[in-house]
Design a protein around this motif. Structure first.
Motif, PDB file in Angstrom:
ATOM      1  N   PRO A  12      -3.061  21.620 -22.115  1.00 40.42           N
ATOM      2  CA  PRO A  12      -3.701  20.718 -23.087  1.00 40.42           C
ATOM      3  C   PRO A  12      -2.799  20.318 -24.254  1.00 40.42           C
ATOM      4  N   ASN A  13      -1.767  21.114 -24.537  1.00 40.55           N
ATOM      5  CA  ASN A  13      -0.896  20.810 -25.672  1.00 40.55           C
ATOM      6  C   ASN A  13       0.262  19.882 -25.306  1.00 40.55           C
ATOM      7  N   ILE A  14       0.499  19.717 -24.003  1.00 41.18           N
ATOM      8  CA  ILE A  14       1.550  18.800 -23.547  1.00 41.18           C
ATOM      9  C   ILE A  14       0.932  17.893 -22.494  1.00 41.18           C
ATOM     10  N   GLN A  15       0.444  16.769 -22.938  1.00 40.51           N
ATOM     11  CA  GLN A  15      -0.193  15.834 -22.026  1.00 40.51           C
ATOM     12  C   GLN A  15       0.826  14.798 -21.522  1.00 40.51           C
ATOM     13  N   VAL A  16       0.613  14.346 -20.298  1.00 40.22           N
ATOM     14  CA  VAL A  16       1.527  13.394 -19.677  1.00 40.22           C
ATOM     15  C   VAL A  16       0.756  12.154 -19.253  1.00 40.22           C
ATOM     16  N   GLU A  17       1.254  11.001 -19.666  1.00 42.89           N
ATOM     17  CA  GLU A  17       0.689   9.728 -19.232  1.00 42.89           C
ATOM     18  C   GLU A  17       1.616   9.128 -18.186  1.00 42.89           C
ATOM     19  N   MET A  18       1.067   8.821 -17.018  1.00 37.62           N
ATOM     20  CA  MET A  18       1.877   8.344 -15.910  1.00 37.62           C
ATOM     21  C   MET A  18       1.753   6.843 -15.720  1.00 37.62           C
ATOM     22  N   LYS A  19       2.846   6.206 -15.387  1.00 35.93           N
ATOM     23  CA  LYS A  19       2.850   4.775 -15.092  1.00 35.93           C
ATOM     24  C   LYS A  19       3.561   4.552 -13.767  1.00 35.93           C
ATOM     25  N   ASN A  20       2.897   3.874 -12.835  1.00 34.37           N
ATOM     26  CA  ASN A  20       3.520   3.551 -11.555  1.00 34.37           C
ATOM     27  C   ASN A  20       4.321   2.261 -11.705  1.00 34.37           C
ATOM     28  N   ILE A  21       5.605   2.318 -11.392  1.00 38.11           N
ATOM     29  CA  ILE A  21       6.491   1.161 -11.572  1.00 38.11           C
ATOM     30  C   ILE A  21       7.073   0.695 -10.235  1.00 38.11           C
ATOM     31  N   SER A  22       6.329   0.893  -9.168  1.00 40.19           N
ATOM     32  CA  SER A  22       6.842   0.552  -7.838  1.00 40.19           C
ATOM     33  C   SER A  22       7.021  -0.946  -7.635  1.00 40.19           C
ATOM     34  N   THR A  23       6.406  -1.771  -8.477  1.00 38.72           N
ATOM     35  CA  THR A  23       6.560  -3.222  -8.310  1.00 38.72           C
ATOM     36  C   THR A  23       7.978  -3.689  -8.611  1.00 38.72           C
ATOM     37  N   ASP A  24       8.665  -3.007  -9.545  1.00 39.15           N
ATOM     38  CA  ASP A  24      10.032  -3.405  -9.912  1.00 39.15           C
ATOM     39  C   ASP A  24      10.667  -2.245 -10.666  1.00 39.15           C
ATOM     40  N   GLN A  25      10.912  -1.158  -9.957  1.00 35.85           N
ATOM     41  CA  GLN A  25      11.319   0.094 -10.575  1.00 35.85           C
ATOM     42  C   GLN A  25      12.442  -0.048 -11.594  1.00 35.85           C
ATOM     43  N   TYR A  26      13.578  -0.571 -11.168  1.00 41.64           N
ATOM     44  CA  TYR A  26      14.731  -0.589 -12.063  1.00 41.64           C
ATOM     45  C   TYR A  26      14.708  -1.762 -13.034  1.00 41.64           C
ATOM     46  N   VAL A  78       0.791  -1.222   0.000  1.00 42.13           N
ATOM     47  CA  VAL A  78       0.000   0.000   0.000  1.00 42.13           C
ATOM     48  C   VAL A  78       0.820   1.266   0.000  1.00 42.13           C
ATOM     49  N   THR A  79       2.052   1.212   0.428  1.00 44.35           N
ATOM     50  CA  THR A  79       2.920   2.383   0.327  1.00 44.35           C
ATOM     51  C   THR A  79       4.192   1.970  -0.355  1.00 44.35           C
ATOM     52  N   ARG A  80       5.130   2.890  -0.448  1.00 47.85           N
ATOM     53  CA  ARG A  80       6.336   2.541  -1.149  1.00 47.85           C
ATOM     54  C   ARG A  80       7.559   2.938  -0.339  1.00 47.85           C
ATOM     55  N   ILE A  81       8.513   1.999  -0.239  1.00 49.65           N
ATOM     56  CA  ILE A  81       9.817   2.364   0.268  1.00 49.65           C
ATOM     57  C   ILE A  81      10.627   2.654  -0.973  1.00 49.65           C
ATOM     58  N   ARG A  82      11.065   3.842  -1.124  1.00 51.84           N
ATOM     59  CA  ARG A  82      11.723   4.223  -2.350  1.00 51.84           C
ATOM     60  C   ARG A  82      12.904   5.108  -2.040  1.00 51.84           C
ATOM     61  N   LEU A  83      13.632   5.435  -3.095  1.00 52.21           N
ATOM     62  CA  LEU A  83      14.723   6.357  -2.937  1.00 52.21           C
ATOM     63  C   LEU A  83      14.137   7.751  -2.905  1.00 52.21           C
ATOM     64  N   ASN A  96       7.078   6.471 -12.486  1.00 58.14           N
ATOM     65  CA  ASN A  96       7.529   6.770 -11.135  1.00 58.14           C
ATOM     66  C   ASN A  96       6.913   5.800 -10.136  1.00 58.14           C
ATOM     67  N   THR A  97       7.256   5.977  -8.858  1.00 58.02           N
ATOM     68  CA  THR A  97       6.765   5.085  -7.809  1.00 58.02           C
ATOM     69  C   THR A  97       6.018   5.834  -6.713  1.00 58.02           C
ATOM     70  N   VAL A  98       5.659   7.076  -6.954  1.00 61.31           N
ATOM     71  CA  VAL A  98       5.135   7.949  -5.894  1.00 61.31           C
ATOM     72  C   VAL A  98       3.618   7.866  -5.774  1.00 61.31           C
ATOM     73  N   PRO A  99       3.090   7.534  -4.596  1.00 64.34           N
ATOM     74  CA  PRO A  99       1.635   7.536  -4.401  1.00 64.34           C
ATOM     75  C   PRO A  99       1.057   8.930  -4.660  1.00 64.34           C
ATOM     76  N   GLY A 137      16.704   7.042  -8.595  1.00 65.12           N
ATOM     77  CA  GLY A 137      17.365   7.427  -7.357  1.00 65.12           C
ATOM     78  C   GLY A 137      18.774   7.934  -7.610  1.00 65.12           C
ATOM     79  N   TYR A 138      19.234   8.821  -6.752  1.00 68.41           N
ATOM     80  CA  TYR A 138      20.588   9.359  -6.900  1.00 68.41           C
ATOM     81  C   TYR A 138      21.627   8.250  -6.975  1.00 68.41           C
ATOM     82  N   ASP A 139      21.461   7.218  -6.151  1.00 73.28           N
ATOM     83  CA  ASP A 139      22.481   6.174  -6.123  1.00 73.28           C
ATOM     84  C   ASP A 139      22.467   5.304  -7.373  1.00 73.28           C
TER      85      ASP A 139
END
Length: 450
Positions: free
Chosen positions: A75-89, A5-10, A58-61, A108-110
């Motif tokens: 309206p001229n620059i639309q963004v489609e978002m995909k949550n990849i928290s299941t296996d980010q890298y 339900v939440t994410r531990i992320r960088l 991204n992985t952000v709730p 992540g920075y690292d």
């Protein structure tokens, strides 16, 4: 954060006043030898002639709501978002191999140095707005995401000064003072266990290298250095061994649990059952407990991380960027969205409220939420604690160019040690060997030791 339900992320927080930002962790790394992108020219930056749709992973709730706000206004620059928290890298890596990477992705920075060796990014410095964005971010975050100003490969998003989350009611019940040092923390762990064998002071997640790296960071256990045109690998330093041996003693005495993963359902269940009395975490973790354990409101406090003796040093766990990915054919529009996402006060406020992010942008330092008490935490001004933590983070800590490989080796060995096969110190040796071999495989000059 995690797969649940939440994410531990960088991720994390830059919440100190401007005067304190210099104390945040400067972990800029030089362009590693063998990096195919090091000398690559900046991509062209021309606005599209028609409407554009960008992909942002991204992985952000709650990030879908932030993106929805952008789409409503642009309206001229639309963004489609995909949550990849299941296996980010894993997801990002597979997309790169297939030539189907998104225009923008959370990295992540690292992980930036590792992905750069794979030619994963495009240089956006041909866009004037990308270069100008430097002034909008805390200096160390920009330096790291641009690899020492060799280009503009990503915009910073957030960082993660560490602190100790304490169940005040449990500590009060057992007449425990809040520990100021790790020795006091270990003593408290023993007292709690003696009083109730089913009660642990915390848990140690052996499958989370980033968490362990934060613990090393606090003890001035630098993993890498760079001089004489080569990397110096010091993962198994004396400072690192001190941290490993400390946690090994707690594990051997069964004073901490090793069966829980950060952000997992079992973790929350253990806290819900009052089986664990504290949590060693980063600033972005404040929303985890608020959102997943609402009935414990008022029972938690956030205090400075225990220290090694009188040394006030703290650690950093996490921090992310939004990177311009290889194959991006819409840099102009990507820069516009990326800048808004990570510097616009309205966007930053939403990301803080919904996803627990604390921005790397200087504008984020002025968010009202960062100067107010938080109801869940007894109306305490918990962000003051993280601001102080940020002042005490070692600014010379650096990530290596093959950090992803090293992290995998580290957590594999940590997991074996937690299961009784070896010791945590053995994991440091495994990580050291992995760092040297992985750099050798990429023809990156590296030696063991300072």
């Amino acid at each position: 954060m995690s797969n649940t339900v939440t994410r531990i992320r960088l991720a994390g927080v830059v919440i100190a006043a401007a005067a304190s930002t210099a104390g945040l962790a400067a972990c800029s790394s030089p362009a590693p030898s063998g990096d195919a992108s090091a000398a690559a020219p900046a991509a062209a930056c021309e606005p599209a002639k028609g409407n554009v749709t960008l992909q942002y992973w991204n992985t952000v709730p709650g990030m879908d709501q932030v993106v929805a706000l952008w789409n409503k206004k642009n309206p001229n620059i639309q963004v489609e978002m995909k949550n990849i928290s299941t296996d980010q890298y894993g997801i990002i890596g597979n997309a790169l191999k297939a030539g189907k990477a998104p225009e923008l992705a959370q990295v992540g920075y690292d992980q930036l140095p590792s992905l750069r060796t794979q030619d994963a990014f495009v240089d956006a410095s041909a866009c004037a707005d990308a270069v100008a964005a430097k002034s909008k971010f805390v200096p160390w975050t920009w330096s790291q995401s641009s690899f020492g100003d060799t280009g503009v490969f990503a915009f910073p998003q957030d960082t993660g000064p560490m602190a100790l989350f304490v169940r005040s009611d449990i500590f009060k019940k057992h007449n425990l003072e809040v520990p100021k040092t790790w020795d006091e923390y270990a003593a408290d762990a023993q007292k709690l266990h003696d009083a109730d064998p089913n009660l642990s002071i915390t848990f140690f997640d052996p499958n989370n290298a980033e968490f362990f790296n934060g613990l090393l960071w606090q003890n001035n256990a630098k993993m890498y250095g760079y001089s004489g045109d080569k990397w110096h690998v010091t993962v198994e330093s004396d400072q690192s061994k001190q941290v490993a041996e400390y946690w090994q003693k707690l594990i051997d005495a069964k004073l901490v649990r090793t069966d829980l993963a950060h952000g997992s359902t079992p973790m929350y269940a253990a806290y819900q059952k009052n089986e664990i009395a504290s949590y060693v975490g980063a600033a972005w973790g404040y929303s985890m407990f608020r959102d997943n354990l609402p009935d414990q409101s008022g029972k938690w406090s956030i205090v400075p991380m225990p220290t090694w003796g009188s040394n006030a040093a703290s650690g950093d766990w996490g921090g992310s960027t939004v990177a311009f990915m290889k194959g991006n054919a819409h840099l102009y529009e990507s820069v516009k969205f990326n800048s808004w996402l990570n510097t616009d006060p309205e966007a930053l406020a939403m990301e803080n409220k919904l996803g627990g992010l604390y921005p790397a942008a200087t504008a984020g330092l002025e968010l009202p939420a960062l100067s107010e008490g938080v109801p869940y935490y007894n109306n305490e001004k918990i962000f003051d604690v993280f601001a102080e933590s940020s002042k005490n983070i070692d600014t010379s800590f650096a990530w290596g160019p093959t950090q992803k490989t090293v992290n995998l080796a580290l957590q594999d060995a940590l997991a074996k040690a937690a299961a009784g096969d070896g010791k945590l110190a053995d994991a440091l040796s495994a990580a050291q060997a992995s760092a040297l071999k992985s750099m050798q495989d990429l023809a990156i000059p590296a030696v063991a030791g300072n």
